[in-house]
Design an enzyme around this catalytic site. Structure first.
Site, PDB file in Angstrom:
ATOM      1  N   CYS A   1     -31.593  36.222 -25.724  1.00  0.00           N
ATOM      2  CA  CYS A   1     -31.726  35.371 -24.554  1.00  0.00           C
ATOM      3  C   CYS A   1     -30.764  34.204 -24.652  1.00  0.00           C
ATOM      4  CB  CYS A   1     -33.160  34.835 -24.441  1.00  0.00           C
ATOM      5  SG  CYS A   1     -34.442  36.112 -24.559  1.00  0.00           S
TER       6      CYS A   1
ATOM      7  N   LEU B   1     -33.253  38.316 -21.829  1.00  0.00           N
ATOM      8  CA  LEU B   1     -32.842  39.712 -21.974  1.00  0.00           C
ATOM      9  C   LEU B   1     -33.999  40.391 -22.690  1.00  0.00           C
ATOM     10  CD1 LEU B   1     -30.784  42.017 -21.842  1.00  0.00           C
ATOM     11  CD2 LEU B   1     -29.829  41.205 -24.009  1.00  0.00           C
TER      12      LEU B   1
END
Length: 652
Positions: free
Chosen positions: A2, A55
């Site tokens: 992320c 993500l």
């Protein structure tokens, strides 16, 4: 994987609407690090905001979304990375009575609970993974920032006017409206030497990058706007302490019967690979055909129920294509192999994008194929395992072998003859040297490196010479200086009985690994929203190999002996026993051909003079020499070009 961001403003009358807007802009700048979702949290009682781009890898449901609050409501966290021992942490917490039901099964939720019950430092010393963490304690008004032990995940912190800002990328800090893009001259000088900006420096004057294994504990009741943040960096783990502890517990290594050590190392590496194969999304691996990536893929395939997806890249230029070797390994291991062949035009298309991908100047030319292979892999997987770390852990770089040989050779040459001999070597262009050893495309560059070695007075001088792009970067940077630059000092000698090769491995792990290799892979993979994992960078591997003697790593003029023995159990030696080539690209020739026009737009004397940071006369001189194949200037020119390209993108 992320992207995280956040801010805390010290404005006397904080505008909460503006805080939301600024945090949103910073968060949006990290979209590629986390394209799946976005989250923000604003403290109702304090001028603090946290942001997160996700993500999704583990627990892809909303239960894993961030920013995430602790059960007690005291803590808020934004976290980028993976905790590989999260199950063990969860079990330990449960055994201690902290077994309340979890909302999901993300490692973030387990990590947050560990912080609640164990505190920050104990948790950081316990977890095993790659991460950048921001933890806010609402009760004590304390902000904790932390980076993983090897430095896989980046974390920047600095000032934007009277606001403290932090994020996974510099582009996020640049999105804050008050951020000043003042260039840090010592950082620029260091960049010209190494081809990267070494942490804790960044290219900007008011920003630091947390070094590997460090943290910050910021008491917002004590911190003052614009305060120097460098003294507030604290180490919770260090390479030096880990090495010294390992040397106090040496492993018994019998050269006549090395099988027990090989078995033990294979079992440990297999576990590290297995830990990194845990994901709720498609997973694959980079495969160059070299020892490191081949060993990782072999151990993955051993544990996988279906063919592992593997990815490789090659160049049409002779001497730079390892794709055939990767193909042979993939066929033997029966992986689902994907191969991408490149032409110079493919690189030309990527080069202008590098400044946007890397946020600050970065001059490792293998960033080009790293981005391209990441982009290729992202078409079918979200996570890719790599062989990064094997060289630093087990003596795999050419300098670990050739450095001591060159040092011993130089010592046999009378001191008054070393300078003239070095000058003779430099007068022969690298391309001419390369023709003498056509199977080694980097032979010319290595010979010119040897010329630098001849002038080294100490082993640490030699090492610094081997890893430097510009031997004298102050000759390039106007008013450049290195005094006070917190480089990883090659003069740092550890009293641990290390030989010269192991000293270089240690120095590489401290500096080159973090500053170059991990920066390259993280930025390239995150630019296409791909998570890259490196089993050989598990700290259990690091601590294990330092318990071994040097001859378990380097033997008979070859590095990575132990890893070679593991790989030989799965792949015939004839498929991988060959000179190390590396992930190199033919920048030397490209700057004279396909990339010449692009380079001359940046490097022409008028543009350089207007830029004002670099010595345009000297750079113009070596550019013209390079076009005539007079001297080895490709690495130095690439540093110049990457700075100018970055400057055009971010300062402009």
């Amino acid at each position: 994987m992320c992207g995280i961001t956040g801010l805390y403003t010290f404005n006397q009358r904080p505008d909460r609407t503006r805080i939301v807007q600024e945090n949103k802009a910073m968060c949006d700048a990290l979209e590629l690090r986390g394209p799946d979702s976005e989250g923000q949290w604003i403290d109702k009682e304090n001028p603090l905001a946290l942001g997160h781009r996700r993500l999704s890898i583990l627990d892809i449901s909303p239960a894993g979304a961030q920013p995430m609050a602790s059960d007690c409501g005291r803590y808020m966290i934004v976290f980028n990375g993976e905790i590989y021992n999260f199950k063990e942490v969860k079990d330990t917490l449960a055994a201690q009575g902290h077994d309340q039901p979890y909302k999901g099964h993300s490692d973030t939720e387990i990590l947050l609970r560990a912080f609640v019950y164990w505190g920050v430092k104990k948790t950081l010393k316990t977890i095993n993974g790659m991460f950048a963490i921001a933890l806010w304690d609402k009760k004590s008004r304390a902000l904790y920032l932390a980076r993983d032990r090897m430095g896989k995940k980046p974390l920047y912190v600095g000032w934007s006017g009277s606001t403290l800002v932090f994020a996974s990328g510099l582009k996020s800090l640049c999105a804050h409206s008050e951020f000043k893009r003042d260039i840090n001259r010592p950082a620029l000088t260091a960049f010209m030497r190494f081809g990267y900006v070494p942490a804790p420096l960044t290219i900007y004057s008011d920003v630091l990058q947390l070094s590997a294994g460090t943290m910050m504990a910021l008491d917002m009741q004590m911190l003052r706007s614009g305060q120097d943040l460098m003294p507030l960096i604290d180490s919770y783990w260090s390479h030096k302490e880990a090495l010294l502890a390992a040397k106090e517990q040496p492993l018994s290594f019998n050269e006549e019967n090395p099988v027990p050590i090989i078995d033990e190392f294979e079992a440990l590496l297999s576990q590290c690979v297995a830990d990194r194969m845990i994901a709720d999304v498609p997973l694959g691996a980079f495969l160059s055909g070299g020892i490191d990536s081949s060993a990782i893929v072999a151990l993955m395939q051993k544990q996988a129920g279906t063919p592992v997806k593997t990815y490789t890249i090659g160049f049409e230029e002779t001497g730079y294509n390892e794709a055939v070797h990767a193909r042979n390994i993939a066929q033997h291991l029966k992986t689902e192999h994907h191969e991408l062949m490149l032409k110079a035009k493919d690189a030309l298309d990527i080069v202008p994008k590098l400044a946007g991908i890397y946020d600050e100047p970065f001059a490792d030319a293998s960033a080009i194929p790293t981005y391209l292979i990441s982009n290729s892999a992202r078409d079918s997987v979200t996570v890719a395992l790599s062989g990064d770390g094997g060289d630093e852990m087990l003596g795999g770089y050419n300098r670990h072998i050739s450095g001591p040989k060159a040092w011993n050779t130089a010592q046999n040459i009378p001191p008054n003859l070393r300078g003239p001999f070095a000058q003779i070597i430099r007068t022969i262009p690298p391309r001419i040297w390369a023709k003498m050893r056509p199977s080694h495309p980097q032979f010319g560059s290595h010979m010119h490196k040897f010329a630098d070695v001849l002038t080294a007075k100490t082993q640490s001088d030699l090492y610094l010479s081997l890893v430097s792009k510009w031997q004298k970067p102050k000759a390039c940077v106007i008013d450049g200086y290195e005094e006070g630059v917190p480089l990883v000092n090659p003069d740092l000698q550890i009293d641990a009985g290390l030989g010269f090769p192991e000293h270089m491995m240690y120095w590489d792990a401290l500096s080159y690994l973090n500053g170059d290799i991990l920066t390259k892979v993280d930025r390239a993979s995150m630019a296409v929203s791909l998570e890259a994992r490196a089993p050989l960078l598990d700290t259990r591997i690091y601590e294990y190999v330092w318990r071994l003697p040097e001859n378990a790593k380097i033997r008979d003029g070859k590095g990575k002996w132990l890893l070679r023995e593991v790989l030989a159990r799965y792949v015939p030696r004839e498929l991988f026993e060959r000179p190390k080539q590396g992930f190199s690209v033919p920048i030397d020739s490209w700057l004279r051909t396909e990339l010449r026009d692009w380079a001359e737009d940046l490097i022409n004397p008028k543009a350089l003079k207007e830029n004002g940071w670099l010595d345009y006369r000297y750079i113009d001189k070596i550019w013209r020499e390079h076009q005539k194949s007079q001297g080895n200037h490709a690495e130095r020119l690439w540093c110049v070009l990457m700075f100018l390209s970055w400057y055009k993108k971010w300062i402009g």
